[in-house]
Design an enzyme around this catalytic site. Structure first.
Site, short mmCIF file in Angstrom:
data_model
loop_
_atom_site.label_atom_id
_atom_site.label_comp_id
_atom_site.label_asym_id
_atom_site.label_seq_id
_atom_site.Cartn_x
_atom_site.Cartn_y
_atom_site.Cartn_z
N ASP A 352 1.01 -1.18 0.06
CA ASP A 352 -0.03 -0.09 0.09
C ASP A 352 0.82 1.50 -0.08
O ASP A 352 1.74 1.35 0.67
CB ASP A 352 -0.82 -0.08 1.33
N GLU A 381 1.56 0.15 -4.90
CA GLU A 381 1.05 1.41 -5.51
C GLU A 381 2.34 2.67 -5.34
O GLU A 381 2.72 2.99 -4.54
CB GLU A 381 -0.03 2.18 -4.55
#
Ligand code: CA
Length: 668
Positions: A352, A381
């Protein structure tokens, strides 16, 4: 309970002892000079030789470990001051007996006050809601046959097909027919069906043909009260509390520390048995809370970055950002990932807001996982909610992917180029008739590498390639964030009927699944699930998030399209080229195609494909268009929102017509 002196008196004594044997005191806040500890015995070791506690907290002036019979409530049955030889050493306490079945917490005296109790940062088992760490025999948590559990075969990263899911979305609805709805064990149940007799659960995944399940955060997070298992609570779980233990609300008994561990292993084991690998979503970039986090209660300040005012920097948008560039935090991330890969046999990790982490940390994660198994996949990400404190060139951002071999990033370029802007609901993309998206689509098709036929100036976000190889990019049009594909199509094409919306969705996913790189899809889109238009459903109720499996029969044709699309990719290596060299050698765009059309050929048995040549063409306009193709006789594999893997229909000549809002795939 044993007798112990007052905490305040002992704190004073401890400070005196520390001062007398410490020559260069560790300066509070001088984090880069905190003495690091490299031992592998942090916090708890237990066995025949007793129970040893080891806490890394250089600036604490006293530390207490408390032993409890319960994971929640009750008084400590034992309480002991931990000791250290010098400020360079961790704090230690030893008990002669193996304290299996007990729970423990630490609390540190720091800057004149006793901080709240914490299970520490390395707890591998916890009581309900993760408030106290638990002492258990980890070997006893292994399900039957665990020693024979093996990762399903994987030759190369471009063979991966990722299916992202939340436990509760996937199995909580009554139509899932799963007795363990919303739990880890839901994925262990074979033979579950919808009321209409369609396969659900793990059988559905096999029928669809995906290779990897990516489960949303499943470590212990904070926003669901585990002590109320029957209440309808929901959260995605991006609010980490204990990084090295499973979330209790996904277990059948959050009060028993071993249950969540065993059941998560059973889930991994069942998926492996069915040929599916499992990816864990990891969120080391921020914690649920700042001052009250286990990091802050163990070694205050150290694990976070700070802003100029001394407060928490907040590149996560969640109130804080962690400091992966500090040695103990980097080690922490690396060790945690290693632990999940070895103890639980996870096959991949999705980071993340990976852009918050530094590149060196991601490279260290890759290097350590390579030692375990180089087929373990890492992606993340490649962005943050705001600029991190460390220099941009050090961040694991998308634009720096080429500096991190073996680490992949999500391509928002392809995502928004195909479906339209992620947060502007009405924004359209290539698949929904927007003009000017061609180069963004082409950028996705080649896997974000350098290719001579792409004008990078016209790509929506990235004006340069960022991967070394297609193995480093995740192609997708939707995930748990923002509108799911059905909602996005409805919002951006409000006048279209459902059949037409499905047509747009198929075009979008055909681009994803035929592109070079690693395709990724969001759970339920294969049966055209929606989320009632909710963008950010992170704590929405089941009425929004749960998948109604009756949609599978209703949208069976749509499901079959997905299934065929996945089968097409799996049976044709031309769509799974693993290197930039192969893509440049075999993939050539057809020049001179009309506006809103992207077409290319895969030539010379690309990747060893049985097909000598493949034409892939996408038409984003609302009119059928004719394009020029290499002269000859072609099998029609996909056309007009249908797929025929056998290619029974043929065409001949040097021209072909692509139906409106559809893909055309020809082969010979
Ligand atoms: Ca929890």
């Amino acid at each position: 309970m044993k007798h112990f002196k007052s905490l305040a008196l002992l704190a004073v004594a401890s400070i005196a002892m520390m001062t007398s044997c410490q020559t260069t005191p560790v300066a509070e806040g001088d984090y880069d000079n905190y003495p690091v500890y490299k031992g592998d015995d942090l916090e708890l070791t237990v066995g025949e030789n007793g129970t040893k506690f080891t806490l890394w907290s250089p600036t604490a002036d006293s530390v207490v470990v408390r032993i409890y019979n319960e994971g929640m409530g009750g008084e400590p049955v034992e309480m002991r001051y931990m000791e250290r030889k010098s400020q360079q050493e961790p704090w230690r306490a030893t008990f002669d007996e193996a304290l299996y079945g007990k729970f423990y917490t630490f609390s540190i005296h720091h800057n004149g006050e006793w901080l709240n109790e914490t299970p520490g940062v390395y707890a591998r088992a916890v009581g309900v809601n993760g408030r106290r760490a638990a002492i258990i025999d980890m070997a006893a948590t292994n399900p039957e046959g665990w020693e024979n559990d093996v990762r399903p075969a994987l030759n190369q990263f471009t063979d991966i097909i990722i299916y992202e899911m939340h436990h509760r979305d996937f199995s909580i609805h009554a139509s899932a027919g799963n007795q363990y709805g919303g739990k880890f064990l839901a994925l262990t149940q074979e033979g579950t069906q919808s009321p209409e007799g369609e396969m659900t659960g793990i059988d559905h995944l096999k029928e669809l043909g995906i290779t990897h399940v990516h489960i949303l955060p499943s470590y212990d997070y904070g926003s669901v009260n585990e002590s109320r298992p029957d209440s309808a609570q929901y959260n995605w779980g991006y609010d980490p509390v204990n990084y090295n233990t499973p979330e209790g609300s996904y277990s059948t008994n959050a009060f028993d520390p071993a249950t969540r561990i065993r059941e998560m292993k059973q889930m991994v084991q069942a998926l492996h048995k069915n040929g599916i690998r499992v990816i864990l979503d990891v969120v080391y970039n921020h914690t649920f809370v700042g001052d009250g986090s286990n990091f802050s209660l163990t070694t205050p300040g150290y694990y976070y970055r700070h802003n100029a005012e001394g407060g928490y920097a907040d590149a996560s948008g969640c109130g804080n950002e962690t400091a992966s560039e500090r040695e103990m935090m980097r080690d922490y991330i690396v060790n945690s990932v290693k632990y999940w890969a070895t103890e639980y046999h996870f096959d991949g990790f999705r980071f993340d807001l990976m852009g918050i982490h530094d590149i060196e940390t991601m490279k260290a994660v890759r290097a350590e996982l390579d030692k375990i198994d180089p087929t373990i996949f890492i992606y993340g990400e490649g962005w943050a909610a705001a600029a991190p404190v460390i220099p941009g060139e050090q961040c694991a951002m998308k634009a720096n992917a080429y500096k991190m071999p073996g680490v992949a990033v999500f391509s928002d370029d392809l995502r928004d180029g195909v479906k339209g802007h992620f947060s502007q609901a009405t924004g359209r993309g290539f698949a929904t008739g927007e003009k000017g998206c061609e180069e963004s689509v082409k950028f996705g098709i080649v896997g974000a590498i350098q290719h001579p036929q792409i004008n990078y100036e016209l790509v929506n976000y990235s004006k340069a390639p960022y991967t070394n190889h297609p193995t480093q990019v995740i192609n997708y049009v939707s995930c748990h964030d923002d509108m799911c594909l059905t909602d996005k199509m409805r919002a951006s094409m409000p006048d279209a009927d459902e059949k037409t919306l499905q047509r747009y969705a198929r075009l979008a996913q055909t681009i994803v699944f035929t592109s070079q790189g690693v395709p990724f899809m969001f759970t339920g889109e294969e049966i055209f699930r929606d989320k009632k238009g909710v963008h950010n459903s992170f704590c929405s109720p089941d009425e929004i998030n749960a998948i109604d499996w009756s949609l599978k029969r209703a949208n069976r044709e749509h499901f079959d399209y997905y299934r065929n699309l996945i089968q097409l990719r799996k049976s044709h290596p031309a769509f799974r080229l693993a290197t930039a060299e192969l893509v440049n050698k075999h993939l050539q765009f057809i020049e001179g195609t009309p506006e809103q059309v992207v077409a290319y050929t895969l030539n010379d048995n690309a990747g060893g494909d049985e097909w000598n040549q493949i034409v892939v063409a996408f038409n984003g306009s609302s009119e059928a268009v004719e394009i020029e193709i290499p002269e000859g006789k072609w099998m029609v594999i996909a056309n007009d929102a249908t797929i025929d893997l056998a290619g029974e229909k043929t065409i001949e000549g040097n021209k072909a017509t692509i139906a409106a809002s559809a893909a055309l795939i020809l082969a010979r």
